[in-house]
Design a protein around this motif. Sequence first.
Motif, PDB file in Angstrom:
ATOM      1  N   PHE A  17       0.825  -1.211   0.000  1.00 60.60           N
ATOM      2  CA  PHE A  17       0.000   0.000   0.000  1.00 60.60           C
ATOM      3  C   PHE A  17       0.862   1.266   0.000  1.00 60.60           C
ATOM      4  O   PHE A  17       0.529   2.252  -0.640  1.00 60.60           O
ATOM      5  CB  PHE A  17      -0.950   0.003   1.207  1.00 60.60           C
ATOM      6  CG  PHE A  17      -1.827   1.223   1.255  1.00 60.60           C
ATOM      7  CD1 PHE A  17      -2.893   1.363   0.380  1.00 60.60           C
ATOM      8  CD2 PHE A  17      -1.583   2.235   2.165  1.00 60.60           C
ATOM      9  CE1 PHE A  17      -3.697   2.492   0.409  1.00 60.60           C
ATOM     10  CE2 PHE A  17      -2.384   3.370   2.203  1.00 60.60           C
ATOM     11  CZ  PHE A  17      -3.433   3.492   1.319  1.00 60.60           C
ATOM     12  N   THR A  18       1.991   1.212   0.704  1.00 66.61           N
ATOM     13  CA  THR A  18       2.833   2.409   0.765  1.00 66.61           C
ATOM     14  C   THR A  18       3.459   2.739  -0.590  1.00 66.61           C
ATOM     15  O   THR A  18       3.938   3.839  -0.793  1.00 66.61           O
ATOM     16  CB  THR A  18       3.970   2.230   1.786  1.00 66.61           C
ATOM     17  OG1 THR A  18       4.822   1.169   1.361  1.00 66.61           O
ATOM     18  CG2 THR A  18       3.422   1.915   3.158  1.00 66.61           C
ATOM     19  N   MET A  19       3.458   1.746  -1.517  1.00 66.38           N
ATOM     20  CA  MET A  19       3.942   2.048  -2.866  1.00 66.38           C
ATOM     21  C   MET A  19       2.904   2.844  -3.651  1.00 66.38           C
ATOM     22  O   MET A  19       3.242   3.591  -4.552  1.00 66.38           O
ATOM     23  CB  MET A  19       4.213   0.746  -3.643  1.00 66.38           C
ATOM     24  CG  MET A  19       5.522   0.076  -3.341  1.00 66.38           C
ATOM     25  SD  MET A  19       5.483  -1.614  -3.969  1.00 66.38           S
ATOM     26  CE  MET A  19       6.459  -1.449  -5.433  1.00 66.38           C
ATOM     27  N   LEU A  20       1.635   2.629  -3.322  1.00 68.73           N
ATOM     28  CA  LEU A  20       0.565   3.217  -4.125  1.00 68.73           C
ATOM     29  C   LEU A  20       0.127   4.585  -3.629  1.00 68.73           C
ATOM     30  O   LEU A  20      -0.262   5.447  -4.393  1.00 68.73           O
ATOM     31  CB  LEU A  20      -0.663   2.300  -4.133  1.00 68.73           C
ATOM     32  CG  LEU A  20      -0.472   0.929  -4.764  1.00 68.73           C
ATOM     33  CD1 LEU A  20      -1.766   0.143  -4.705  1.00 68.73           C
ATOM     34  CD2 LEU A  20      -0.001   1.075  -6.191  1.00 68.73           C
ATOM     35  N   PHE A  21       0.177   4.795  -2.343  1.00 68.11           N
ATOM     36  CA  PHE A  21      -0.381   6.032  -1.814  1.00 68.11           C
ATOM     37  C   PHE A  21       0.563   6.592  -0.774  1.00 68.11           C
ATOM     38  O   PHE A  21       0.979   5.885   0.136  1.00 68.11           O
ATOM     39  CB  PHE A  21      -1.743   5.760  -1.177  1.00 68.11           C
ATOM     40  CG  PHE A  21      -2.547   7.005  -0.959  1.00 68.11           C
ATOM     41  CD1 PHE A  21      -3.258   7.573  -1.997  1.00 68.11           C
ATOM     42  CD2 PHE A  21      -2.558   7.613   0.278  1.00 68.11           C
ATOM     43  CE1 PHE A  21      -3.988   8.729  -1.807  1.00 68.11           C
ATOM     44  CE2 PHE A  21      -3.293   8.782   0.485  1.00 68.11           C
ATOM     45  CZ  PHE A  21      -4.005   9.335  -0.568  1.00 68.11           C
ATOM     46  N   SER A  22       0.903   7.858  -0.909  1.00 69.06           N
ATOM     47  CA  SER A  22       1.812   8.434   0.074  1.00 69.06           C
ATOM     48  C   SER A  22       1.320   9.806   0.502  1.00 69.06           C
ATOM     49  O   SER A  22       0.543  10.449  -0.196  1.00 69.06           O
ATOM     50  CB  SER A  22       3.211   8.545  -0.510  1.00 69.06           C
ATOM     51  OG  SER A  22       3.263   9.645  -1.377  1.00 69.06           O
TER      52      SER A  22
END
Lengths: 296, 263
Positions: free
Chosen positions: B84-89
Amino acid sequence: MKSQRELFILSLPALIFKLVFSYLPLIGLIVAFKKFRFNLGIFGSKWNGLDNFRFFFVSDNAWRITRNTVMYNVGFIIITMVCALLLALLLNEMSGRAVKVYQTALFLPYFLSWVVVGYIVLAFLEQERGLLDHLWSLFGWESVNWYQEADRWPYILNAVNLWKTVGFSTLVYYAGIIGINPTYYEAARIDGASKLQMIRNITLPLLMPLIVVLVIVAIGGMFRADFGLFYFIPNNSSFLYSTTDVIDTYVFRALRTIGDVGMSAAVGLYQSIIGFILVIAANGIIKKFNKDHALW
Amino acid sequence: MAISLSDEGNVVKYGYRFIPKKFSFEGYEAIFKNPGILINAYSVTILITIVGTAAGLLFTAMIAYVMSRKDYRYRRTTTLYVVFTMLFSGGLVPFYILVVKYLHLKDTLWVLIIPYLVNPFYVMIMKGFLDQMPSEIIESAKIDGAGEYRSFFAIVLPLSVPALATVGLFISFVYWNDWWLGLLFIDTDKLVPLQLLLYRTMNTIEFYAANSQHLSGNVDVTKFPSLTARMALAVLGAGPMLFVFPFFQRYFVKGLTVGSLKE
């Protein structure tokens, strides 16, 4: 039981790290709705409603930097994909030693920092001293002050980006091509297929899943720009903002130079949300066409 | 590279050339005459590269291993948590506020190391490699009485050398080439890493070059070989890594193949 606990403890450092550096900042996104004051902190600052967003979208900056970011990324995705595929196909036709040499030559720029690439570009473009000016004068053309001519920068940045990044994609595609079962080609050769026919009917279809995954990831990043490219290569020259300013450089300047925390957070949130939607949408569309090609 | 070896007077007169008209080391001499800043930047960069790579690699391998264990109860949750941290920051601003106001890391050596420790992309490459490791190896270690820690450190890590080399080299390049964290958080001269020094030098020289025309021609720009010194700096900044690169290339290709196989 004990082993489950031990495994959890092994993953703990990374979990805590991600909690602090990836999940806490998500809470911090509420500064986009605040009138942020550094001494008061995130929770002490006053609410500001949607003013930060309104301020940004009313200015013509919103349109300019969104257009730049998206146009550049579309260009990068298409140009890099086509060139990387071509190079990977050519690489596949070469023999062992030559492959090594070309690989190194292609991959090397990928490991240079943007600062160093900035120096190299400067050596080409600097007025009166640059290599390009030198070339120009051979043809008797007038020297150009590149760092003040905004409309040439889309070409320059596309070229620089291609030079620096194409090696990585080429290698990924090349690894994919090597992974293809050689019996397909043998069968095709027996049927009398030409090189081009083999590429069209075997290599490309089998590479499709890989191409699709890379493109989805790239689409997800369409609202994000490589900060180094857009900051160092145009040398942060304000003459060029109309064609080189992207969301990332804009947010950086708004934060570090102007100090408008609320608005830069709002722009960042706008960027993250659209990027997220794009990944989901791209994945959904691909799922419609072919279930196996989607990311999840 | 060629420019850094050129004679300054010639560069000013004829412009940059691929093959210098007259060889000269004065660009390098100018830098090494006053090596303090450069040595300092080098030591900062070397230190953060070593510490960051070692710690980052260990954390990455630890969580990637746990994610690759099919009998781990929270495997799916952990993977989702990382991906998830790759997609939304949160983006730059909350990150900046967090580091400066809540973690108080501005102008410390730590700020150059900590933010890059665990990169989800490298975790996925590592996991892709560990997925292929047969689970019998770990089971037999368990029967022999080894706990999870022992089987990880004594068996799994030594077997993962190719993946560790690939990911480790990627991480070390990230640290070596970083200017971003320095640009954001470092104001103290003592803590300036190499790439930030390069960037600052480029800008300073730019400033002099832009203003020299207005200085009524009295200033002799050629006295300080700024142009060749600048390129000499660029060579020094990129040099060590370019030297390391060819030695590890075969690992790279292997590591990337591992990464692309995971589809």
